[in-house]
Design a protein around this motif. Sequence first.
Motif, mmCIF file in Angstrom:
data_model
loop_
_atom_site.group_PDB
_atom_site.id
_atom_site.type_symbol
_atom_site.label_atom_id
_atom_site.label_comp_id
_atom_site.label_asym_id
_atom_site.label_seq_id
_atom_site.Cartn_x
_atom_site.Cartn_y
_atom_site.Cartn_z
ATOM 1 N N LEU A 151 0.976 -1.056 -0.173
ATOM 2 C CA LEU A 151 -0.071 0.073 -0.066
ATOM 3 C C LEU A 151 1.024 1.352 -0.078
ATOM 4 O O LEU A 151 2.239 1.255 0.504
ATOM 5 N N GLU A 155 -2.967 5.076 1.019
ATOM 6 C CA GLU A 155 -3.666 3.992 1.141
ATOM 7 C C GLU A 155 -3.475 3.371 2.621
ATOM 8 O O GLU A 155 -4.681 3.166 3.030
ATOM 9 N N SER A 194 -8.531 6.747 -3.898
ATOM 10 C CA SER A 194 -7.909 5.878 -2.802
ATOM 11 C C SER A 194 -8.831 4.688 -2.648
ATOM 12 O O SER A 194 -8.302 3.699 -2.157
ATOM 13 N N LYS A 197 -8.593 2.298 -5.212
ATOM 14 C CA LYS A 197 -7.243 1.501 -5.221
ATOM 15 C C LYS A 197 -7.480 0.352 -4.159
ATOM 16 O O LYS A 197 -7.154 -0.694 -4.371
ATOM 17 N N LEU A 198 -8.191 0.732 -3.133
ATOM 18 C CA LEU A 198 -7.976 -0.158 -1.942
ATOM 19 C C LEU A 198 -8.927 -1.391 -2.181
ATOM 20 O O LEU A 198 -8.626 -2.620 -1.980
ATOM 21 N N LYS A 201 -7.145 -3.926 -4.552
ATOM 22 C CA LYS A 201 -6.296 -4.610 -3.934
ATOM 23 C C LYS A 201 -6.823 -5.644 -2.810
ATOM 24 O O LYS A 201 -5.945 -6.695 -2.803
#
Length: 226
Positions: A151, A155, A194, A197-198, A201
């Motif tokens: 991260l 993040e 963000s 993106k989290l 992942k």
Amino acid sequence: MYQVLLVEDDARLAELVTEYLGAYEFKVTVVGRGDQALASFKASPADAVILDLMLPGLDGMQVSRQLRDISKVPILVMTAREDSYDEVSLLEQGADDFVNKPVQPRVLLARLRALLRRAQDKQASNGMVFGALNIATSDRTVTWRGEPALLSNTEYKLLLVLAESAGRVLSRDALLKKMRGIEFDGLDRSIDNSISKLRRKFDDGESEKIKTVWGEGYLFSPSAWN
């Protein structure tokens, strides 16, 4: 404001507890049957559970065991029994503490606050664990299903802020203030980016781990990380 799940089939008692705790900034959700408690908790994870022992559907011990299988949420049991065997059994089934009926509101509030403090202290000292997600605050590392999660600094901060308020909705304004000390101007999309993106992942296609609550903000779902 803390979220509390109250599992109690006595409507009058449930109303009294809800009103009393509400005066101390607790938001209480009431469920009247033991066999509905787990579904309610999964749908809206609480910071603590207050649980009657004698319930229709499933009794308090069974509910406590079910909750403990999926969460470390503090569980406070209300019981009319005065049997030491029951008290030991309650603790063995995952309950953290109990109060005897008739319930004294001030005692209930004090026990509830004590459980929440202990849970927060434990979380702060050991980092945070939600199912297969482990956030180690001591060295700022995150593992997901036993593997390191790579991260960025932003993040990590966002995940930490969300996890610290697990089960509660945080607005973009609240997130920006906690992360950077600034207010949301209505245009800044960094939080949304963000969050996206989290999600990429940690996405496993099984459950929504960071939920969008339209018109309000984002919610970290503690029961979705198993």
